[in-house]
Design a protein around this motif. Structure first.
Motif: not given
Ligand SMILES: [Fe+2]
Ligand SMILES: [Fe+2]
Length: 298
Positions: A153-158, A214-216, A218-223
């Motif tokens: 979802f969110g930035e991971a998907a896009y 997104a928090g830090e 979440r950004r790290q995981i999704n990156a």
């Protein structure tokens, strides 16, 4: 206040994309020349984009064999395109589920799904016309894709959508202008490049918007998730079976393709804009970079 400004700007982007789609859109069923029989004097892709271009094996191949290989490679890339358009359509539909249907974003998202649906049919017909078998990604990639389209979802998907679209785009920009490429494939690539430029704008905008909230952690995981998804997408682009279809020794072809520095540098130089965007979105974390390097995107 901050979020309403953000929504406003998101809707502006979506409205511009809707206007663009109203002005310029294609129906591949009528735009592409499906009837003229395949002329085997043409390539399927620019030879410089072949996974074997520049290798010892390439030098040994006849011109006819090289053309057969690039036709099979183009069909494989189109088939991989279908695979991630299937993933993308499901993610976008999940994302807009129960959102405001009067908004431009909702209507743009459905327009994008409609375009992708036409693209997948176009790629399917194109691969068939190129005389290719059904190229499907490796079993592991198919299952990873199944999981990803269900939960991302969110930035991971896009951002994953963006990477897939950009990687296809850089190849297709070359192929659509190349007179060595069979005309109907050039039309397919032209249609795709024009319509995907809208999709990439939307994916960039959505990636930035979703990351803003997104928090830090979440950004790290999704990156990392985005980087792994990119690795799976890029390494699934050309199916090993293309070599057998072109009458080549599969083992030798795979070995030389894996060591092909020319192809790796084509990927790296054409993906520099994408990498700049990911860096500006702070998605090029150290663990993520490992996967981009392994996929030769950076
Ligand atoms: Fe597409
Ligand atoms: Fe797209």
């Amino acid at each position: 206040m901050g979020s309403s400004i953000q929504e406003q700007s998101g809707d502006d982007v979506a409205q511009r994309l809707l206007d663009s789609a109203a002005t310029l859109a294609y129906d591949p069923a009528t735009e592409v020349d499906w009837d003229t029989p395949l002329d085997k004097d043409f390539h399927g892709a620019s030879p410089e984009w072949s996974t074997l271009y520049g290798t010892a094996y390439w030098r040994e191949m006849s011109e006819a064999q090289r053309r057969e290989l690039t036709r099979q490679e183009a069909a494989s890339v189109a088939s991989t395109g279908i695979w991630f358009e299937m993933i993308l359509q499901q993610m976008v539909l999940r994302d807009i589920y129960a959102k405001d249907p009067t908004g431009a974003e909702f209507q743009w998202a459905l327009t994008e799904v409609a375009e992708e649906c036409r693209h997948s049919i176009m790629f399917a017909r194109g691969a068939k016309k190129l005389g290719a078998p059904a190229y499907r990604p490796h079993r592991v990639a198919v299952e990873l894709g199944r999981a990803f389209k269900t939960v991302a979802f969110g930035e991971a998907a896009y951002a994953a959508i963006l990477v897939a679209e950009e990687v296809l785009d850089v190849m297709q920009r070359d192929w659509m202008r190349d007179e060595r490429v069979v005309p109907f494939v050039r039309t397919i690539n032209n249609i795709h490049v024009v319509e995907e430029s809208r999709h990439m704008k939307f994916a960039r905008d959505q990636t930035r918007k979703r990351l803003a909230g997104a928090g830090e952690a979440r950004r790290q995981i999704n990156a990392l998730v985005i980087a792994i998804a990119s690795y799976v997408i890029v390494t699934s682009m050309v199916n090993k079976r293309v070599y057998a279809e072109a009458g080549l020794d599969v083992e030798r072809a795979v070995t030389e393709a894996k060591a092909n520095e020319h192809h790796k540098s084509m990927m790296r130089s054409s993906c520099s804009g994408l990498m700049e965007f990911l860096a500006s979105a702070r998605l090029l974390t150290k663990p993520a970079l490992v996967f981009y390097k392994r996929a030769h995107l950076i």
